[in-house]
Design a protein around this motif. Structure first.
Motif, PDB file in Angstrom:
ATOM      1  N   VAL A   8       0.834  -1.205   0.000  1.00 26.35           N
ATOM      2  CA  VAL A   8       0.000   0.000   0.000  1.00 26.35           C
ATOM      3  C   VAL A   8       0.867   1.253   0.000  1.00 26.35           C
ATOM      4  O   VAL A   8       2.020   1.250   0.428  1.00 26.35           O
ATOM      5  N   TRP A   9       0.264   2.301  -0.519  1.00 23.97           N
ATOM      6  CA  TRP A   9       0.752   3.658  -0.302  1.00 23.97           C
ATOM      7  C   TRP A   9      -0.096   4.248   0.813  1.00 23.97           C
ATOM      8  O   TRP A   9      -1.323   4.088   0.827  1.00 23.97           O
ATOM      9  N   LEU A  10       0.515   4.953   1.722  1.00 23.13           N
ATOM     10  CA  LEU A  10      -0.222   5.584   2.813  1.00 23.13           C
ATOM     11  C   LEU A  10      -0.183   7.091   2.637  1.00 23.13           C
ATOM     12  O   LEU A  10       0.879   7.665   2.366  1.00 23.13           O
ATOM     13  N   GLU A  11      -1.338   7.713   2.778  1.00 23.17           N
ATOM     14  CA  GLU A  11      -1.452   9.166   2.591  1.00 23.17           C
ATOM     15  C   GLU A  11      -2.041   9.801   3.854  1.00 23.17           C
ATOM     16  O   GLU A  11      -3.258   9.980   3.968  1.00 23.17           O
ATOM     17  N   PRO A  12      -1.196  10.144   4.832  1.00 20.61           N
ATOM     18  CA  PRO A  12      -1.694  10.833   6.024  1.00 20.61           C
ATOM     19  C   PRO A  12      -2.262  12.200   5.659  1.00 20.61           C
ATOM     20  O   PRO A  12      -1.716  12.915   4.818  1.00 20.61           O
ATOM     21  N   GLY A  13      -3.374  12.559   6.290  1.00 22.05           N
ATOM     22  CA  GLY A  13      -4.008  13.846   6.021  1.00 22.05           C
ATOM     23  C   GLY A  13      -5.025  13.804   4.905  1.00 22.05           C
ATOM     24  O   GLY A  13      -5.660  14.812   4.601  1.00 22.05           O
ATOM     25  N   VAL A  72       4.669   0.713   1.249  1.00 20.75           N
ATOM     26  CA  VAL A  72       5.750   0.886   0.278  1.00 20.75           C
ATOM     27  C   VAL A  72       6.212   2.340   0.240  1.00 20.75           C
ATOM     28  O   VAL A  72       7.406   2.628   0.092  1.00 20.75           O
ATOM     29  N   GLU A  73       5.269   3.239   0.373  1.00 21.95           N
ATOM     30  CA  GLU A  73       5.589   4.669   0.324  1.00 21.95           C
ATOM     31  C   GLU A  73       4.566   5.418   1.157  1.00 21.95           C
ATOM     32  O   GLU A  73       3.379   5.078   1.167  1.00 21.95           O
ATOM     33  N   GLU A  74       5.031   6.442   1.855  1.00 12.11           N
ATOM     34  CA  GLU A  74       4.143   7.266   2.674  1.00 12.11           C
ATOM     35  C   GLU A  74       4.395   8.730   2.345  1.00 12.11           C
ATOM     36  O   GLU A  74       5.513   9.226   2.512  1.00 12.11           O
ATOM     37  N   VAL A  75       3.370   9.389   1.843  1.00 11.83           N
ATOM     38  CA  VAL A  75       3.470  10.800   1.470  1.00 11.83           C
ATOM     39  C   VAL A  75       2.230  11.505   2.002  1.00 11.83           C
ATOM     40  O   VAL A  75       1.108  11.087   1.725  1.00 11.83           O
ATOM     41  N   ALA A  76       2.456  12.565   2.753  1.00 17.11           N
ATOM     42  CA  ALA A  76       1.337  13.252   3.399  1.00 17.11           C
ATOM     43  C   ALA A  76       0.671  14.252   2.459  1.00 17.11           C
ATOM     44  O   ALA A  76       1.321  14.877   1.617  1.00 17.11           O
ATOM     45  N   THR A  77      -0.632  14.372   2.630  1.00 15.76           N
ATOM     46  CA  THR A  77      -1.366  15.482   2.022  1.00 15.76           C
ATOM     47  C   THR A  77      -0.818  16.790   2.571  1.00 15.76           C
ATOM     48  O   THR A  77      -0.423  16.880   3.730  1.00 15.76           O
ATOM     49  N   ARG A  78      -0.773  17.810   1.744  1.00 15.81           N
ATOM     50  CA  ARG A  78      -0.366  19.134   2.230  1.00 15.81           C
ATOM     51  C   ARG A  78      -1.475  20.136   1.958  1.00 15.81           C
ATOM     52  O   ARG A  78      -2.423  19.855   1.221  1.00 15.81           O
ATOM     53  N   TRP A  79      -1.343  21.292   2.584  1.00 15.40           N
ATOM     54  CA  TRP A  79      -2.372  22.326   2.442  1.00 15.40           C
ATOM     55  C   TRP A  79      -1.746  23.614   1.945  1.00 15.40           C
ATOM     56  O   TRP A  79      -0.638  23.992   2.366  1.00 15.40           O
ATOM     57  N   VAL A  80      -2.439  24.283   1.041  1.00 17.46           N
ATOM     58  CA  VAL A  80      -2.092  25.632   0.602  1.00 17.46           C
ATOM     59  C   VAL A  80      -3.306  26.496   0.923  1.00 17.46           C
ATOM     60  O   VAL A  80      -4.330  26.418   0.234  1.00 17.46           O
TER      61      VAL A  80
END
Length: 238
Positions: A8-13, A72-80
């Protein structure tokens, strides 16, 4: 089950602070929960449900895997400002294969067939109130089914349109007959996805908010979005 983990890819946020878990080997198969542990724990059930849905549409079920889940990869959501910017995983950057494009479109078509069937079961009118949808893992959040159906159409335009900032949808609007709207938005979105996927399978586009998109990302996001809201409407119909 086998000893092969579910990757899985994990996307915190994801989705206003939740944790999105995307199954790497099944684009469009994903789940989300309010915390990391719950999201990862929900992956095997989400994969099994996705596989059962594929079989109902005469597509080969995925090979057995699990119950172990490997991030496999963890990339967080970001905010603008107040804009949520969802991530682009490294695998999203790879050119979308012809088979991957055809498979994604086939799954989008299958989800649309299921959606129209659910709307018929709800006896959803073209306009006005009628029916409910049940949102969330606990199924306690209710909202009008017609609003969800309209959202599916508008989100389909938005998700496909990320790939071509000059593309414009000019068909029926969300306040028109909902089935006509869903038919038109689906045809427009699939045509755009197919055009870009065939001509530039590795196209990388940054939208006006700075979010990056590729054909591979659009496919996984569009398939998951369709199935996520289909499940919401199906729970309401039940």
């Amino acid at each position: 089950m086998t000893d092969q983990p579910i990757r899985v890819w994990l996307e915190p946020g994801y989705d206003f602070g939740r944790f999105g878990a995307w199954v790497l080997d099944l684009p469009g198969c994903a789940t989300w929960r309010d915390d990391r542990a719950a999201a990862l724990a929900a992956v095997p059930a989400a994969r099994a449900s996705f596989g059962a849905w594929l079989e109902r549409h005469r597509e080969r079920a995925p090979a057995p895997a699990g119950p172990t889940v490997e991030v496999v990869e963890e990339v967080a959501t970001r905010w603008v400002g107040d804009e949520e910017i969802n991530c682009l995983f490294e695998h999203d950057r790879a050119p979308l294969s012809k088979d991957g494009l055809a498979l994604g479109i086939r799954r989008l078509d299958a989800a649309r067939v299921d959606l129209l069937e659910v709307l018929d079961r709800i006896a959803l009118p073209s306009t006005g109130a009628g029916g409910i949808a049940k949102r969330g893992p606990d199924r306690t959040v209710e909202r009008p089914a017609l609003a969800v159906a309209r959202h599916i159409g508008s989100a389909e335009i938005w998700l496909a349109g990320r790939l071509d900032r000059a593309a414009r949808y000019n068909g029926p609007g969300p306040e028109d007959d909902v089935r006509a709207y869903l038919s038109a938005t689906h045809a427009w979105a699939v045509a755009l996805l197919q055009s870009v996927g065939e001509s530039e399978p590795a196209r990388l586009v940054s939208d006006s908010r700075g979010e990056e998109w590729t054909p591979a990302k659009s496919v996984r996001r569009m398939v998951f979005h369709a199935l996520d809201h289909l499940a919401e409407l199906d729970r309401g119909a039940a």
